[in-house]
Design a protein around this motif. Sequence first.
Motif, short mmCIF file in Angstrom:
data_model
loop_
_atom_site.label_atom_id
_atom_site.label_comp_id
_atom_site.label_asym_id
_atom_site.label_seq_id
_atom_site.Cartn_x
_atom_site.Cartn_y
_atom_site.Cartn_z
N ASN A 1 0.79 -1.18 -0.03
CA ASN A 1 -0.09 -0.24 -0.02
C ASN A 1 0.87 1.25 0.11
O ASN A 1 0.34 2.47 -0.25
CB ASN A 1 -0.93 0.09 1.30
N HIS A 2 2.23 1.26 0.23
CA HIS A 2 3.05 2.34 0.25
C HIS A 2 3.70 2.36 -0.90
O HIS A 2 4.45 1.26 -1.30
CB HIS A 2 3.76 2.22 1.65
N HIS A 3 3.91 3.82 -1.42
CA HIS A 3 4.66 3.90 -2.76
C HIS A 3 6.19 3.90 -2.69
O HIS A 3 6.96 3.74 -3.64
CB HIS A 3 4.08 5.19 -3.40
N HIS A 4 6.72 3.98 -1.37
CA HIS A 4 8.18 3.86 -1.19
C HIS A 4 8.74 2.74 -1.65
O HIS A 4 8.18 1.89 -1.74
CB HIS A 4 8.69 3.81 0.29
N GLU A 5 9.85 2.97 -2.40
CA GLU A 5 10.62 1.71 -3.05
C GLU A 5 10.91 0.84 -2.09
O GLU A 5 10.80 -0.43 -2.54
CB GLU A 5 12.06 2.26 -3.72
N HIS A 6 11.27 1.00 -0.74
CA HIS A 6 11.75 -0.04 0.21
C HIS A 6 10.50 -0.75 0.39
O HIS A 6 10.51 -1.93 0.72
CB HIS A 6 12.46 0.64 1.36
N CYS A 7 9.38 -0.40 0.54
CA CYS A 7 8.20 -0.99 1.00
C CYS A 7 7.64 -1.68 -0.26
O CYS A 7 7.28 -2.96 -0.09
CB CYS A 7 6.75 0.07 1.09
N GLN A 8 7.67 -1.43 -1.46
CA GLN A 8 7.57 -2.01 -2.67
C GLN A 8 8.37 -3.25 -2.70
O GLN A 8 7.89 -4.51 -3.20
CB GLN A 8 7.45 -1.35 -4.08
N LYS A 9 9.75 -3.00 -2.45
CA LYS A 9 10.68 -4.13 -2.66
C LYS A 9 10.34 -5.29 -1.33
O LYS A 9 10.57 -6.40 -1.61
CB LYS A 9 11.94 -3.64 -2.60
N CYS A 10 9.97 -4.66 -0.36
CA CYS A 10 9.62 -5.72 0.76
C CYS A 10 8.41 -6.48 0.57
O CYS A 10 8.39 -7.64 0.97
CB CYS A 10 9.39 -4.72 1.96
N ALA A 11 7.38 -5.73 0.03
CA ALA A 11 6.29 -6.45 -0.38
C ALA A 11 6.78 -7.61 -1.19
O ALA A 11 6.23 -8.80 -1.14
CB ALA A 11 5.15 -5.62 -0.96
N GLU A 12 7.39 -7.36 -2.40
CA GLU A 12 7.69 -8.39 -3.08
C GLU A 12 8.21 -9.47 -2.55
O GLU A 12 8.32 -10.88 -2.71
CB GLU A 12 8.55 -7.68 -4.26
N ALA A 13 9.23 -9.17 -1.70
CA ALA A 13 10.26 -10.47 -0.90
C ALA A 13 9.22 -11.13 -0.01
O ALA A 13 9.30 -12.35 0.13
CB ALA A 13 11.11 -9.69 -0.08
N CYS A 14 8.34 -10.43 0.46
CA CYS A 14 7.40 -10.86 1.23
C CYS A 14 6.31 -12.05 0.69
O CYS A 14 6.18 -13.22 1.32
CB CYS A 14 6.25 -10.12 2.11
N PHE A 15 6.03 -11.65 -0.50
CA PHE A 15 4.96 -12.44 -0.93
C PHE A 15 5.78 -13.65 -1.76
O PHE A 15 5.23 -14.94 -1.57
CB PHE A 15 4.30 -11.88 -2.34
N LYS A 16 6.93 -13.52 -2.11
CA LYS A 16 7.77 -14.60 -2.59
C LYS A 16 8.07 -15.57 -1.45
O LYS A 16 7.94 -16.86 -1.81
CB LYS A 16 9.18 -14.20 -3.17
N CYS A 17 8.45 -14.98 -0.42
CA CYS A 17 8.69 -15.81 0.81
C CYS A 17 7.37 -16.61 1.21
O CYS A 17 7.61 -17.74 1.83
CB CYS A 17 9.05 -15.02 2.04
N ALA A 18 6.35 -15.87 1.37
CA ALA A 18 5.05 -16.72 1.48
C ALA A 18 4.79 -17.91 0.57
O ALA A 18 4.34 -18.94 1.50
CB ALA A 18 3.84 -15.63 1.72
N GLU A 19 5.02 -17.63 -0.45
CA GLU A 19 4.97 -18.81 -1.33
C GLU A 19 5.77 -20.05 -1.18
O GLU A 19 5.44 -21.04 -1.10
CB GLU A 19 4.99 -18.24 -2.95
N ALA A 20 7.07 -19.48 -0.62
CA ALA A 20 8.20 -20.60 -0.62
C ALA A 20 7.69 -21.49 0.56
O ALA A 20 7.99 -22.52 0.83
CB ALA A 20 9.45 -19.81 -0.36
N CYS A 21 7.36 -20.65 1.74
CA CYS A 21 6.85 -21.12 3.02
C CYS A 21 5.76 -22.14 2.62
O CYS A 21 5.60 -23.46 3.47
CB CYS A 21 6.26 -20.22 3.98
#
Lengths: 109, 109, 109, 109
Positions: free
Chosen positions: C84-104
Amino acid sequence: MTHEHYQSVIEALYECMAACNHCYDACLKEEDVKMMVGCIRLDRECADICAYFEQAISRGTPFISELAQVCAQICEACGNECKNHHHEHCQKCAEACFKCAEACRSLIA
Amino acid sequence: MTHEHYQSVIEALYECMAACNHCYDACLKEEDVKMMVGCIRLDRECADICAYFEQAISRGTPFISELAQVCAQICEACGNECKNHHHEHCQKCAEACFKCAEACRSLIA
Amino acid sequence: MTHEHYQSVIEALYECMAACNHCYDACLKEEDVKMMVGCIRLDRECADICAYFEQAISRGTPFISELAQVCAQICEACGNECKNHHHEHCQKCAEACFKCAEACRSLIA
Amino acid sequence: MTHEHYQSVIEALYECMAACNHCYDACLKEEDVKMMVGCIRLDRECADICAYFEQAISRGTPFISELAQVCAQICEACGNECKNHHHEHCQKCAEACFKCAEACRSLIA
């Protein structure tokens, strides 16, 4: 070092961890979060090292003195930041930090 | 300290944590567990401090130097224990520990 | 489950922990910290569970499936907040989170 | 959930973490370490998740129910292993584990 002495340090570590985490949670709810940024950071650092050291003592770590030294330093830094803020959670946290720093110093060889 | 340098330390911390935990697991499966008791203990100590420090660096802890010092000492101790055992997991662990100790020392102010 | 598969999950956990801690650090430096409060909280939750699970897998925990489930849920929640946040660190974090959720989720029995 | 109720769960988590780490330390000193291998492993798993959950509750984690579930399961498994051994540290650990599992279950939504 007596078992009772370790027990009192573990209690100080637990109290400090809980106070830091409570302060962290409360800082994030403050109207003026921006002013609490330093406090939020140090609360996490301090809660984490206290939780770590509490476990390390209870499993008989051979690195009591080394960990006590770094834990005392982090508690001291967190206490110094928290004592600058008038919120009750900060004042209580500072108190727990300074008490814990002293308990840790008693374990430094 | 450059971002690349931190990145290489974080990699060494991760490699050391994984090697210590693998060695811990493998030691508990050895026929002669009794001989591995010192290794099992230090593997846990070392894996825990490496995991801790890895997180602390990645969140921008202000206690890099203090934590690097204690981490280097624990890695060194674990490497010295592991290198005495001929098992491949111990030898690999010792290597990862010494490499990590050196990486940590590069962060001491 | 192959060794290679675990290795790829561990990598996703590490990437997610690092991205969450970087985002936590960057959120605390944002001009409008107040808007980032939910992100700061979830970044810490997510970094902590990823670091925990990374260690647990590497020591051969018998609770892979149970820990994978809770880790996937926390990663998902953190990703949903960050996106929901436009900051680059937030967008990159969201991407890593979703990838990790799928791996889990691939580890849930 | 009242503050007092959380407080009693946190106490059970602390007691369980301490009992598991004491049992871990004592198992590694037993003459017949080989027989204690399952206990050593589960003691570490259980101490780690209890320490984790204790911190998570104290920082106001939004994942109380999910973490309580996995913590209850690990405590139950550790208690079941420990109760099979006649050593006093194992019996005390089993007792602390079952008490903690029950406390955790009271937090599952």
